[in-house]
Design a protein around this motif. Sequence first.
Motif, short mmCIF file in Angstrom:
data_model
loop_
_atom_site.label_atom_id
_atom_site.label_comp_id
_atom_site.label_asym_id
_atom_site.label_seq_id
_atom_site.Cartn_x
_atom_site.Cartn_y
_atom_site.Cartn_z
N TYR A 52 75.26 34.80 55.42
CA TYR A 52 76.43 34.95 54.61
C TYR A 52 76.77 34.12 53.75
O TYR A 52 78.33 33.86 53.40
CB TYR A 52 77.80 34.81 56.04
CG TYR A 52 77.04 36.54 56.69
CD1 TYR A 52 77.97 37.32 56.29
CD2 TYR A 52 77.35 36.20 57.86
CE1 TYR A 52 77.81 38.70 56.89
CE2 TYR A 52 77.02 37.44 59.11
CZ TYR A 52 77.84 38.47 58.12
OH TYR A 52 77.42 40.00 59.09
N MET A 80 78.70 41.87 51.05
CA MET A 80 78.36 42.49 51.85
C MET A 80 77.41 43.95 52.21
O MET A 80 78.16 44.91 50.99
CB MET A 80 79.43 42.74 52.18
CG MET A 80 81.12 41.26 53.05
SD MET A 80 79.94 40.52 53.84
CE MET A 80 80.78 41.83 55.51
N HIS A 85 82.55 33.14 58.52
CA HIS A 85 80.95 33.24 58.38
C HIS A 85 80.45 32.38 58.22
O HIS A 85 80.05 32.00 56.98
CB HIS A 85 80.36 34.93 57.67
CG HIS A 85 80.10 36.23 57.62
ND1 HIS A 85 80.39 36.76 59.79
CD2 HIS A 85 81.25 37.54 57.76
CE1 HIS A 85 80.60 37.59 60.38
NE2 HIS A 85 81.44 38.48 59.36
#
Length: 545
Positions: A279, A411, A274
């Motif tokens: 990220y 995440m 990413h």
Amino acid sequence: MASILSSCLRDIRPPVTVFSPSMWGDTFSTFSLDKQVQEKYEKAIETLKQEVRSKLVEATSGKLLVLVDTIERLGLAYHFETAIEEKLEQIYNEDQEYDDLFTTALRFRLLRQHQYQVSCSVFDKFTNKDNKFEESLGNDVEGLLSLYEAAHVRIRGENILEEAVAFTKHHMTRHMLSLESPLKDKVKRALVHSLHRGVPIIEARVYISIYEKDDSRDEMILKLAKLNFNYLQNMYKEELSELYRWWNNFDLKSKLPYARDRSIECYLWGIAFHFEPQYSYVRKAVAKATQMASVLDDTYDNYATLNEAQLFTDVLERWDMNEIGQLPDYMKVVYQYIMSIYEDYEREATKQGKSFAIPSYKEAVKQLARAYNIEQNWIMERKMPPLEEYLKNSVITSSIFVMFTAHFPGMKSVTQETIDWLLSNPKIVVSTAMIGRHIDDLGSHERENKEGKYLTVVDCYMKHYGISKEEVLSMFEVLVEDAWKDISNEWANKTGSIPKEIVEQLVNYARAAEMTYRNSEDGYTNPEKNLGPHIVALFVDPIVI
């Protein structure tokens, strides 16, 4: 006698490969982020975003497709995610047919890449009664290029797209000498690496240089792309500097001279997963996990005796620092390194409310060690297993489970269901892992067989199928192509409640493998040719605006 020989073998150290030191020295050791410069970029980016968004809202039909493609190629799509999805849904629902090859292929590719079910029958009108592409298309280079890129999102059974790859390659190669920039640059890049299989941020950097030569370019979008890239690059430099200091604190370069020092190349894998600003955690976690897997791999493959490897595997399995005294000194260093990473992981997972991910990460590390140990026993004892057994172990040695569970605390979308799905070996995970494994095997076979002294997976395939080394390497290339088709199929079918960004990371893992082992070369071990230029372009040289 045989048992004595076997016992002796277990105390023999494998021939140690001396790897070159990191080619980067202390290039990334210090970087001070200028917040004023970043704020200046942010303001300019925000202003241009509004204007580009207006263009996106107003665009229709073929012009809309070109605009979306341009925005995505330049690495800007994350700024306009909702607007792009709404526009593509509109394109899909309108189901408009285009007469030209360029637009037909572009629509097909963009919709497939955005998980829409589209049939390859849209290309039937460009074929003759023998189901071959009309030769008259051979002079439409823009159309050929668009078809070539579309063919790389094909799935199994799409024979017309198999034909398209050969047809477009032949004609684009034929035209190369007569083409001029920027079309020549686009074709040259595509023949080196198809867009869909490229790492997005690398493709964006390449395309910015191509796009600024295009007479039809939109100056506003070009400026936004350049500002955006430089903004991202400053962020990457800061992350790299942090990662460099983290790695240097372990001093493994001097303590474990048999292991590859490739922390910068590992970060490139993180950025492949990413590249977008939000990220940062993912990039650093993937980089750390990749470097850890590399140290573990080199410990088993390049230094440990079989008895030492078994001892280390057993001690790691029990996951108890009180047992470290049993290990040889160099293995104590490896064990402490793994435990230090785990302690950071445990702390961060708890902080982020993702403590449910901790057991799966711990098990993934143990599992990887077991798989490396099994593989080293096969190699040292020259007893390659049945192919099915090797392939099952290869899914684990691809390091895919360690790399994914490592970044899960960062995440927000990850749940226990996500982890259960990943560890259930769904088809897209296995296909992705096998791309990584087969491409790695193509690139590292010569290094790993240590001048013919040790068996590798190539020998396993040769024995299983009764074929030559050259035939095995060709088979690997076919297996990689088939795995890409399976990934495209699984991507298009979506995956229920599994977050899209996780599935996207699986595609990006495969892209990173393609980047690293391009042309069957081990770009991780020897990064000068494959990865070095990307690292300079992404992390060293800013774009002149």
